[in-house]
Motif scaffolding. Structure first.
Motif, short mmCIF file in Angstrom:
data_model
loop_
_atom_site.label_atom_id
_atom_site.label_comp_id
_atom_site.label_asym_id
_atom_site.label_seq_id
_atom_site.Cartn_x
_atom_site.Cartn_y
_atom_site.Cartn_z
N GLY A 1 11.14 0.59 -8.27
CA GLY A 1 10.15 -0.36 -7.73
C GLY A 1 10.01 -1.57 -8.63
N LEU A 2 10.00 -1.29 -9.92
CA LEU A 2 9.90 -2.37 -10.90
C LEU A 2 11.15 -3.26 -10.81
N GLY A 3 12.29 -2.59 -10.63
CA GLY A 3 13.56 -3.33 -10.48
C GLY A 3 13.51 -4.26 -9.28
N ALA A 4 12.90 -3.77 -8.20
CA ALA A 4 12.78 -4.59 -6.99
C ALA A 4 11.94 -5.84 -7.28
N LEU A 5 10.83 -5.64 -8.01
CA LEU A 5 9.95 -6.78 -8.33
C LEU A 5 10.68 -7.78 -9.24
N VAL A 6 11.44 -7.24 -10.22
CA VAL A 6 12.19 -8.13 -11.12
C VAL A 6 13.23 -8.91 -10.31
N GLY A 7 13.90 -8.22 -9.40
CA GLY A 7 14.93 -8.86 -8.57
C GLY A 7 14.35 -9.98 -7.71
N ILE A 8 13.18 -9.71 -7.10
CA ILE A 8 12.54 -10.72 -6.26
C ILE A 8 12.13 -11.93 -7.12
N ALA A 9 11.55 -11.63 -8.29
CA ALA A 9 11.12 -12.73 -9.18
C ALA A 9 12.30 -13.60 -9.59
N ARG A 10 13.43 -12.93 -9.90
CA ARG A 10 14.61 -13.68 -10.34
C ARG A 10 15.13 -14.57 -9.20
N LYS A 11 15.13 -13.99 -8.00
CA LYS A 11 15.62 -14.72 -6.82
C LYS A 11 14.73 -15.95 -6.55
N LYS A 12 13.42 -15.74 -6.67
CA LYS A 12 12.49 -16.84 -6.43
C LYS A 12 12.67 -17.94 -7.48
N ARG A 13 12.90 -17.51 -8.71
CA ARG A 13 13.07 -18.48 -9.80
C ARG A 13 14.31 -19.34 -9.56
N THR A 14 15.37 -18.73 -9.09
CA THR A 14 16.59 -19.53 -8.85
C THR A 14 16.38 -20.50 -7.67
N SER A 15 15.47 -20.15 -6.76
CA SER A 15 15.19 -21.05 -5.63
C SER A 15 14.05 -22.01 -5.94
N ARG A 16 13.64 -22.04 -7.21
CA ARG A 16 12.55 -22.91 -7.69
C ARG A 16 11.22 -22.60 -7.00
N ALA A 17 11.09 -21.38 -6.54
CA ALA A 17 9.80 -20.93 -5.98
C ALA A 17 9.10 -20.08 -7.04
N VAL A 18 7.91 -19.61 -6.73
CA VAL A 18 7.11 -18.86 -7.71
C VAL A 18 6.78 -17.48 -7.14
N MET A 19 6.82 -16.49 -8.00
CA MET A 19 6.32 -15.18 -7.58
C MET A 19 5.29 -14.70 -8.61
N LYS A 20 4.10 -14.39 -8.12
CA LYS A 20 3.05 -13.92 -9.03
C LYS A 20 2.60 -12.53 -8.60
N LYS B 1 0.85 -1.19 0.00
CA LYS B 1 0.00 0.00 0.00
C LYS B 1 0.89 1.24 0.00
N GLY B 2 0.69 2.11 -0.98
CA GLY B 2 1.47 3.35 -1.03
C GLY B 2 2.34 3.43 -2.26
N ILE B 3 3.53 3.99 -2.07
CA ILE B 3 4.42 4.27 -3.22
C ILE B 3 5.58 3.28 -3.24
N LEU B 4 5.79 2.68 -4.40
CA LEU B 4 6.92 1.75 -4.54
C LEU B 4 7.94 2.41 -5.48
N ASN B 5 8.89 3.11 -4.85
CA ASN B 5 9.91 3.81 -5.64
C ASN B 5 11.30 3.55 -5.05
N ALA B 6 12.27 4.38 -5.44
CA ALA B 6 13.66 4.15 -5.00
C ALA B 6 13.79 4.13 -3.48
N SER B 7 12.97 4.94 -2.78
CA SER B 7 13.13 5.00 -1.33
C SER B 7 12.42 3.84 -0.61
N SER B 8 11.34 3.33 -1.22
CA SER B 8 10.62 2.25 -0.54
C SER B 8 10.99 0.84 -1.05
N ALA B 9 11.63 0.78 -2.21
CA ALA B 9 11.98 -0.54 -2.78
C ALA B 9 12.91 -1.34 -1.83
#
Lengths: 107, 459
Positions: A55-74, A17-25
Motif C-alpha cells: 500500500g505504501l508502495g502504491a502511494l510512493v508510486g502515485i506521488a512519483r508519477k504526480k511529481r513527474t507530471s508537475r502535479a502535487v499529491m498530499k 476506507k478499509g485496507i490498503l495492502n497488496a490486494s487493494s493497492a
C-alpha cells in the motif's frame, strides 16, 4: 477498500476506507491512472484500517508519477495505524502530510 | 491553550553521533529527559494539548511520552519535511492550531523558566507574534489574547540554544549550580542541591559532595568520591576508588575502578570532553562500558534459518550452475566484478563478486531466471558474512569509509526486500521497504520473502 472522490479548490480529494495492502493497492493505482496526470490530489487516510508495504508502495508510486507530471499529491488525516507505518519506514520525508483535508487543498 | 513544538532533525543531528542510542529529545539534562522540560513549560503556560512535530524519527519519543496522560496533557505527534518553514508546519497542523491560542516553540531550544512563576495568565494576555528569539529558534504565539493585563517589560523565561556538546554541558552545570529549585528534578531531596533516586546503594566509605544529582539504580562502591557538580544517570555503577568531579555520567554506564573522571561526559564507552567536543571510545571493557541488552539469541535463530535456506538453494542450484556457468563463460555472457561492501560490523568490509548475466539467448535467460548470478553469494550466508534476505549490500565508498548513519538496521544480503516486493531498487524507496521489514520481519517471514524475491526475479 472503498474509494470516494470529491473536489475542493483545484484538488481532487480521494478518501480511502478499509485496507490498503497488496490486494487493494492495484485498485487504487487503476483508479488514479484513470485521472489526468496533471490533476493534483489529496489522499484522505483517516479511514484506512491497515496499510502494508505494498500500500505504501502504491502511494510512493502515485506521488512519483504526480511529481513527474508537475502535479502535487498530499496526504491528509493519517490515523495512528497508518502513522506507525510511515514512522517505521521514514516515508513521511517523501510526502506533505496535513491534519486537515481543507488545509491540504488550499496551499 | 495549546503548544506546538517544531524541531528539525538538522538542529539536533549533532547529538546523535555524540550520544548514540538516545534520541536527542530524550537526552537527559540533570537526569530529566530534555522533552520533559518542554512539556513542563507547556503545562505551566496553561496548555492542555501539545503536538511534537519533526522531520526526524519520533518513535522513541512517542514511546516515552505516549499520549501525555502521565502529565495530564494530551500529546500528539506530527511530521514535516526538512524544507518546511514554520508557516507550512502551521498549515499542516491547522486542525490542531485552529480556534485556540497556540504557543509555537521552534528549534532545539532549552527554555529557562521558574516553576514558581505564573505563566498561564501571562500567555493568555500576551499579544500574538514572536515573543523571544535566538539564532537557533524562537517562541511565538498565535490567536488573540482573551484577557487584558499589562505586559511585563521582560519576560520571565529565556532561551538557550542547544547546538554543541559544550552548551549541553554548560546548561547542565548551570541548572545544577543555580537552577535546581526552578525545575522539577527527578529524585528524592531531603536537603537542597542533592537529589537521589530510588534503589541507590552507597557504600559507607564513599563520599558525596553537593551539589549532586544521582539517578535510580545506582551503585557507588567503596572509597569512591562523587565530587560537587556531578550528575550520575540511572543504572550507573561507579566502581571502587573512582573519583567523579564536575562530570555527567549518562545512564547505563559503568565506571571502572581507580578512575578519575573530571569535567567530562561519560556515556557508555564514550568519554567526551565538553570543551573541545572530542570523544574517546574506551576499548577496555573494565574501564568504561556500555551496559546494553544482548540480542544474540534472536540473531542466532535468524542466522540458522538463513543458513538452512542457503544450503537448500545451493543444493537446488548446484547442477544448473555447473552446467550453465562454463557455457555462458565461454560465450562471454557471464561477467564478474569484485567490489568491497560494508558489513554489519563497523569498520569491517567484505569482498563480493558481482555477477551479471547478459540476457540474450535461452541459456542466459534460464540462468537469470534461476538466479545463478547470486549462486556464489549463497556461500557467504553459510559463513555468516551475508544474510539470505535483507538489505542490498552497500558498496564501500573511499570518500565515506564508514557506514552512513541512516542505515540503522543494516543487514547485507544475497536477496533484498526491495526485490521481494518488486520495489525500485534505488534510493529512498528501497530504504522505505527495508526499514519496514527491519521491523516487521522474522526468520520464517524471511524465507517467504526469499521465495518472493526468487519469483519476482524470474518474472
Amino acid at each position: 477498500m472503498n474509494i470516494s472522490e470529491k473536489t475542493i479548490n483545484n484538488y481532487t480529494i480521494i478518501s480511502l476506507k478499509g485496507i490498503l495492502n497488496a490486494s487493494s493497492a492495484p485498485k487504487l493505482k487503476t483508479y488514479i491512472a484513470g485521472m489526468p496526470d496533471e490533476q493534483s490530489l489529496v489522499i484522505d487516510l483517516e479511514n484506512v484500517e491497515f496499510l502494508d508495504s505494498s500500500g505504501l508502495g502504491a502511494l510512493v508510486g502515485i506521488a512519483r508519477k504526480k511529481r513527474t507530471s508537475r502535479a502535487v499529491m498530499k496526504l491528509a488525516r493519517m490515523n495512528e495505524r497508518v502513522k506507525k507505518v510511515f514512522e517505521i519506514t521514514q516515508a513521511y520525508t517523501l510526502f506533505d502530510i496535513y491534519d486537515d483535508v481543507s488545509a491540504a487543498a488550499e496551499v | 491553550m495549546k503548544t506546538l513544538l517544531v524541531i528539525k532533525k538538522q538542529e539536533y543531528e549533532w547529538l546523535i553521533d555524540l550520544l548514540p542510542g538516545v534520541h536527542p529529545l530524550l537526552v537527559p539534562i540533570c537526569n530529566k529527559p530534555f522533552i520533559e522540560f518542554l512539556v513542563d513549560f507547556a503545562i505551566l503556560a496553561g496548555s492542555d494539548a501539545l503536538r511534537i512535530v519533526s522531520d526526524g524519527v519520533l518513535g522513541s519519543v512517542e514511546h516515552y511520552c505516549e499520549n501525555g496522560s502521565r502529565w495530564g496533557v494530551e500529546i500528539s505527534y506530527g511530521s514535516m519535511r526538512p524544507a518546511d518553514d514554520i508557516y507550512t508546519v502551521i498549515e499542516k497542523n491547522r486542525r490542531f492550531c485552529l480556534e485556540e491560542r497556540v504557543i509555537i516553540i521552534s528549534g532545539f531550544l532549552f527554555i529557562r523558566y521558574n516553576k514558581k512563576s505564573e505563566y498561564a495568565s501571562l500567555f493568555t494576555s500576551l499579544p500574538s507574534g514572536e515573543l523571544l528569539s535566538c539564532p537557533h529558534g524562537s517562541i511565538s504565539l498565535t490567536g488573540t489574547s482573551t484577557t487584558k493585563t499589562e505586559t511585563p517589560g521582560t519576560l520571565p523565561f529565556s532561551l538557550a540554544a542547544l547546538d554543541s556538546i559544550g552548551k549541553y554541558y554548560e546548561l547542565s552545570m548551570e541548572i545544577l549550580r543555580t537552577g535546581l529549585t526552578h525545575y522539577v528534578i527527578p529524585g528524592y531531596s531531603s536537603e537542597e542541591d542533592c537529589y537521589i533516586g530510588r534503589n541507590v546503594i552507597i557504600q559507607k566509605s564513599a563520599e558525596i559532595i553537593k551539589p549532586v544529582i544521582i539517578g535510580n539504580n545506582v551503585q557507588i562502591m567503596t572509597n569512591s568520591i562523587i565530587d560537587s557538580n556531578s550528575v550520575i544517570g540511572n543504572n550507573v555503577i561507579i566502581d571502587r576508588e573512582s573519583f567523579i568531579s564536575g562530570s555527567i555520567v549518562i545512564g547505563n554506564t559503568y565506571i571502572g575502578e581507580h578512575l578519575e573522571v573530571k569535567n567530562k561526559i561519560a556515556a557508555g564507552n564514550l568519554l567526551i570532553d565538553p570543551e573541545s567536543g572530542t570523544s574517546i571510545v574506551m576499548e577496555d571493557p573494565h574501564l568504561l562500558t556500555a551496559m546494553t541488552q544482548s540480542r544474540v539469541a534472536g540473531a542466532l535463530l535468524r542466522r540458522v534459518v538463513h543458513a538452512l535456506g542457503a544450503t537448500f538453494l545451493i543444493l537446488l542450484l548446484l547442477l544448473p550452475w555447473l552446467l550453465l556457468r562454463p557455457i555462458l563463460g565461454l560465450q562471454g555472457k557471464w561477467k564478474r566484478k569484485r567490489e568491497q561492501y560494508f558489513t554489519r560490523l563497523p569498520g569491517k568490509n567484505v569482498t563480493l563478486t558481482n555477477t551479471t548475466i547478459e540476457c540474450t539467448g535461452v541459456l542466459s535467460a534460464l540462468a537469470k531466471a534461476l538466479s545463478l548470478d547470486r549462486f556464489t553469494l549463497l556461500f557467504k550466508v553459510l559463513s555468516g558474512k551475508l544474510a539470505l534476505i535483507g538489505n542490498q549490500p552497500l558498496p564501500v565508498n573511499p570518500a565515506i569509509p564508514l557506514l552512513p548513519n541512516t542505515h540503522a538496521v543494516y543487514r547485507p544480503a544475497v536477496f533484498s526486500y526491495a526485490e521481494a516486493e518488486e520495489w525500485p531498487e534505488i534510493g529512498i524507496d528501497t530504504e522505505i521497504v527495508e526499514h519496514y521489514y527491519a521491523v516487521h520481519s522474522d526468520p520464517l517471514k524471511d524465507i517467504a520473502m526469499t521465495q518472493k524475491a526468487l519469483f519476482y526475479r524470474t518474472h
